[in-house]
Scaffold this active site. Structure first.
Site, PDB file in Angstrom:
ATOM      1  N   GLY A 174       1.617   2.892  -2.717  1.00 20.40           N
ATOM      2  CA  GLY A 174       1.252   3.751  -3.859  1.00 20.40           C
ATOM      3  C   GLY A 174       2.001   3.345  -5.118  1.00 20.40           C
ATOM      4  O   GLY A 174       2.335   4.188  -5.955  1.00 20.40           O
TER       5      GLY A 174
ATOM      6  N   ASP B 280       0.820  -1.209   0.000  1.00 19.66           N
ATOM      7  CA  ASP B 280       0.000   0.000   0.000  1.00 19.66           C
ATOM      8  C   ASP B 280       0.855   1.261   0.000  1.00 19.66           C
ATOM      9  O   ASP B 280       0.463   2.287   0.561  1.00 19.66           O
ATOM     10  CB  ASP B 280      -0.981  -0.011   1.191  1.00 19.66           C
ATOM     11  CG  ASP B 280      -1.704  -1.343   1.283  1.00 19.66           C
ATOM     12  OD1 ASP B 280      -2.283  -1.750   0.270  1.00 19.66           O
ATOM     13  OD2 ASP B 280      -1.636  -1.999   2.341  1.00 19.66           O
TER      14      ASP B 280
ATOM     15  N   GLY C 236      -0.149  14.145  -3.259  1.00 14.35           N
ATOM     16  CA  GLY C 236      -1.602  14.023  -3.274  1.00 14.35           C
ATOM     17  C   GLY C 236      -1.934  12.794  -4.092  1.00 14.35           C
ATOM     18  O   GLY C 236      -1.053  12.211  -4.744  1.00 14.35           O
TER      19      GLY C 236
ATOM     20  N   HIS D 242      -3.960  -1.838  -6.394  1.00 13.90           N
ATOM     21  CA  HIS D 242      -3.237  -0.673  -6.914  1.00 13.90           C
ATOM     22  C   HIS D 242      -4.261   0.336  -7.422  1.00 13.90           C
ATOM     23  O   HIS D 242      -5.258  -0.047  -8.023  1.00 13.90           O
ATOM     24  CB  HIS D 242      -2.285  -1.089  -8.042  1.00 13.90           C
ATOM     25  CG  HIS D 242      -1.191  -2.007  -7.571  1.00 13.90           C
ATOM     26  ND1 HIS D 242      -0.289  -2.600  -8.410  1.00 13.90           N
ATOM     27  CD2 HIS D 242      -0.875  -2.437  -6.332  1.00 13.90           C
ATOM     28  CE1 HIS D 242       0.548  -3.348  -7.692  1.00 13.90           C
ATOM     29  NE2 HIS D 242       0.200  -3.264  -6.435  1.00 13.90           N
TER      30      HIS D 242
ATOM     31  N   THR E 222      -9.549  -5.453   1.050  1.00 15.03           N
ATOM     32  CA  THR E 222     -10.370  -6.054   2.113  1.00 15.03           C
ATOM     33  C   THR E 222     -11.140  -5.030   2.930  1.00 15.03           C
ATOM     34  O   THR E 222     -12.003  -5.413   3.718  1.00 15.03           O
ATOM     35  CB  THR E 222      -9.468  -6.842   3.083  1.00 15.03           C
ATOM     36  OG1 THR E 222      -8.507  -5.928   3.617  1.00 15.03           O
ATOM     37  CG2 THR E 222      -8.746  -7.987   2.385  1.00 15.03           C
ATOM     38  N   GLY E 223     -10.823  -3.742   2.806  1.00 17.81           N
ATOM     39  CA  GLY E 223     -11.494  -2.701   3.588  1.00 17.81           C
ATOM     40  C   GLY E 223     -11.038  -2.638   5.039  1.00 17.81           C
ATOM     41  O   GLY E 223     -11.517  -1.820   5.815  1.00 17.81           O
ATOM     42  N   ARG E 224     -10.066  -3.499   5.419  1.00 12.66           N
ATOM     43  CA  ARG E 224      -9.617  -3.510   6.822  1.00 12.66           C
ATOM     44  C   ARG E 224      -8.858  -2.231   7.153  1.00 12.66           C
ATOM     45  O   ARG E 224      -8.081  -1.728   6.329  1.00 12.66           O
ATOM     46  CB  ARG E 224      -8.667  -4.694   7.067  1.00 12.66           C
ATOM     47  CG  ARG E 224      -9.328  -6.043   7.021  1.00 12.66           C
ATOM     48  CD  ARG E 224      -8.325  -7.157   7.251  1.00 12.66           C
ATOM     49  NE  ARG E 224      -7.423  -7.351   6.128  1.00 12.66           N
ATOM     50  CZ  ARG E 224      -6.442  -8.255   6.090  1.00 12.66           C
ATOM     51  NH1 ARG E 224      -6.221  -9.032   7.128  1.00 12.66           N
ATOM     52  NH2 ARG E 224      -5.693  -8.382   5.021  1.00 12.66           N
TER      53      ARG E 224
HETATM   54  P1  IMP Z   1      -2.141 -13.176   1.505  1.00  9.19           P
HETATM   55  O1  IMP Z   1      -1.241 -12.575   0.481  1.00  9.19           O
HETATM   56  O2  IMP Z   1      -3.609 -12.967   1.228  1.00  9.19           O
HETATM   57  O3  IMP Z   1      -1.805 -14.592   1.815  1.00  9.19           O
HETATM   58  O4  IMP Z   1      -1.886 -12.370   2.892  1.00  9.19           O
HETATM   59  C1  IMP Z   1      -0.661 -12.495   3.620  1.00  9.19           C
HETATM   60  C2  IMP Z   1      -0.344 -11.186   4.336  1.00  9.19           C
HETATM   61  O5  IMP Z   1       0.056 -10.214   3.384  1.00  9.19           O
HETATM   62  C3  IMP Z   1      -1.519 -10.566   5.092  1.00  9.19           C
HETATM   63  O6  IMP Z   1      -1.008  -9.880   6.226  1.00  9.19           O
HETATM   64  C4  IMP Z   1      -2.072  -9.550   4.100  1.00  9.19           C
HETATM   65  O7  IMP Z   1      -2.781  -8.514   4.752  1.00  9.19           O
HETATM   66  C5  IMP Z   1      -0.786  -9.059   3.472  1.00  9.19           C
HETATM   67  N1  IMP Z   1      -0.948  -8.550   2.110  1.00  9.19           N
HETATM   68  C6  IMP Z   1      -1.020  -9.283   0.982  1.00  9.19           C
HETATM   69  N2  IMP Z   1      -1.091  -8.470  -0.092  1.00  9.19           N
HETATM   70  C7  IMP Z   1      -1.043  -7.222   0.373  1.00  9.19           C
HETATM   71  C8  IMP Z   1      -1.030  -5.933  -0.269  1.00  9.19           C
HETATM   72  O8  IMP Z   1      -1.062  -5.810  -1.497  1.00  9.19           O
HETATM   73  N3  IMP Z   1      -0.977  -4.852   0.554  1.00  9.19           N
HETATM   74  C9  IMP Z   1      -0.884  -4.978   1.909  1.00  9.19           C
HETATM   75  N4  IMP Z   1      -0.865  -6.144   2.541  1.00  9.19           N
HETATM   76  C10 IMP Z   1      -0.947  -7.263   1.780  1.00  9.19           C
END
Ligand code: IMP
Length: 431
Positions: free
Chosen positions: A15, A13, A416, A41, A302-304
């Site tokens: 950018g 994340d 920005g 992305h 995931t919106g988390r």
């Molecule tokens: P998985 O890739 O779904 O198996 O997730 C494994 C870990 O990587 C978890 O903590 C996810 O939240 C993190 N993760 C996977 N892809 C991304 C991403 O593109 N951005 C941020 N976290 C990610």
């Protein structure tokens, strides 16, 4: 320009999408080389947002966009993404090419991702539940992986699918005690339906890239996820299942390492992480909450809510080393506009000793106390700056100091979320 790998230096994340968008303008081809739809992305042009999960950000520039052999592809997600992008007016299908060797995410991968996470309780990774880990595990098992190219031979695909589904059902029922089993015939029909839609995009993509390079064209290799989520170099076991680091670009796109001219590491001016795992500079307080709100730090996939904290140079030094970074692209600098003091972590104290580079083991990282150097903030909006010299003096000092402490020059800054809010350096800011 040369061919470039663009890779996240932190936990994702950062950018990357918009950095790829800048460099894609001068490239002939953009290639994703690992991961799947766990990635998110974003490219924002005016009021238009393009949300990309599987498709390379080069599609926004209407460039040939390759889903490389190192990826794991959920065809259902891919079709939805194609349709969503087409609804924005972009042409997608004529520019999209998929490697024959890329593995497919199957419905049982999603189920097993959830079952495994639930079974692990507090030891869970906090995955995106997109089936990424189970799909890569099957790839490396050799016996259980199914590739996009397998769809080209329906009899071969069906025979392998039936054997695999029988085994998956045994795991689901006997190991996890679930009754939610899968029907090989139904999956077969579903996936042949996807093949009817995407079959025309399947190519020898490594051959396409080789031909582009032979013609003297430049290629952008777009990393997803990030360095600290790398299966080898990240915070194992709290990582993803692929190799986002720069070396993964060669394997995951099917080129030799000599095809890569430069590596750009994308650095968010602070740090965020989503999912479980150590994060030494995390701010579980009001400042962390403020950064989350200012940076809209909620997962695009995931919106988390993302965990937020200060910039960690131990992380960046490791990223510089394992990726061979030539340049840093510093994003989200404007999010720090309001802070009077901006601490950056310059080292850790672990068991009474000073450590400068992120340790290999999570049990060591868990003992790390960050050592901060506090840099003065600039306390004014920078969203309209389009030139390095237009930035407030303390923002320039911040960039110089980060570059100096990591040992890598800065080539680009974003102020920005919109495409134009970008400063591309004619000469990199050097340490
Ligand atoms: P998985 O890739 O779904 O198996 O997730 C494994 C870990 O990587 C978890 O903590 C996810 O939240 C993190 N993760 C996977 N892809 C991304 C991403 O593109 N951005 C941020 N976290 C990610």
């Amino acid at each position: 320009m040369g061919s470039i790998v663009i890779i996240g230096t932190q936990w994702g994340d950062e950018g990357k999408g918009r950095v790829v968008d800048v460099y894609a303008a001068n490239a002939s081809t953009v290639v994703r080389y690992q991961g799947g739809d766990n990635a998110g992305h974003t490219v924002k042009i005016g009021e238009q947002h393009y949300a990309l999960h599987l498709i390379p950000s080069g599609i926004v520039r209407q460039k040939p966009s390759i889903l490389g052999n190192g990826m794991v592809i959920n065809p259902k997600s891919l079709l939805k993404e194609i349709t969503d992008l087409e609804a924005t007016g972009l042409e997608v299908r004529p520019y999209l090419f998929i490697a024959e060797e890329a593995h497919m995410i199957m419905p049982y991968h999603l189920a097993l991702d959830g079952l495994s996470e639930r079974a692990m309780g507090d030891g869970k990774i906090g995955t995106t539940l997109k089936g990424i880990g189970p799909a890569y595990t099957d790839k490396f098992s050799r016996t259980h992986g199914l590739r996009i190219g397998d769809l080209r031979n329906a009899a071969y695909f069906r025979a392998r699918l039936e054997a695999i589904v029988a085994d998956k059902n045994a795991i689901i029922t006997k190991l996890y005690g679930s009754t939610d089993t899968f029907d090989a015939g139904a999956i077969f029909d579903e996936y042949l339906g996807y093949y009817a839609e995407i079959g025309g995009m399947i190519r020898d993509t490594a051959g396409m890239i080789a031909a582009a390079l032979r013609r003297g064209e430049d290629v952008v290799f777009e990393g997803a996820n990030a360095t600290m989520l790398d299966i080898d170099h990240g915070t194992y076991p709290f990582v993803t299942c692929s190799t986002p680091t720069a070396g993964g670009a060669a394997v995951g796109a099917g080129v030799g390492p000599t095809a890569i001219d430069h590596v750009i590491g994308v650095v968010k001016a602070y740090t965020s992480r989503v999912g479980a795992g150590p994060f030494p500079t995390e701010l579980p307080d009001a400042t962390g909450d403020r950064i989350r709100e200012l940076g809209h730090e909620y997962g695009t996939t995931t919106g988390r809510p993302r965990r937020c904290g200060w910039l960690d140079l131990c992380v960046l030094r490791k990223a510089a080393r394992v990726n061979g970074l030539d340049y840093l692209a510093v994003t989200h600098l404007d999010i720090l506009d309001e802070f009077a003091d901006i601490p950056v972590c310059v080292g850790y104290e672990i068991d009474g000793a000073r450590v400068d580079v992120f340790p290999a083991n999570v049990w060591e990282v868990e003992k790390a106390t960050p050592i901060y150097e506090v840099l003065p903030g600039w306390r004014q909006p920078i969203a309209d700056c389009r030139d390095f010299d237009a930035l407030p003096v303390n923002a320039r000092r911040y960039l110089h100091r980060v570059s100096e402490l990591v040992g890598v020059p800065v080539c680009m800054i974003t102020v920005g979320s919109e495409r134009s809010q970008t400063i591309v350096m004619r000469e990199a800011v050097t340490r």
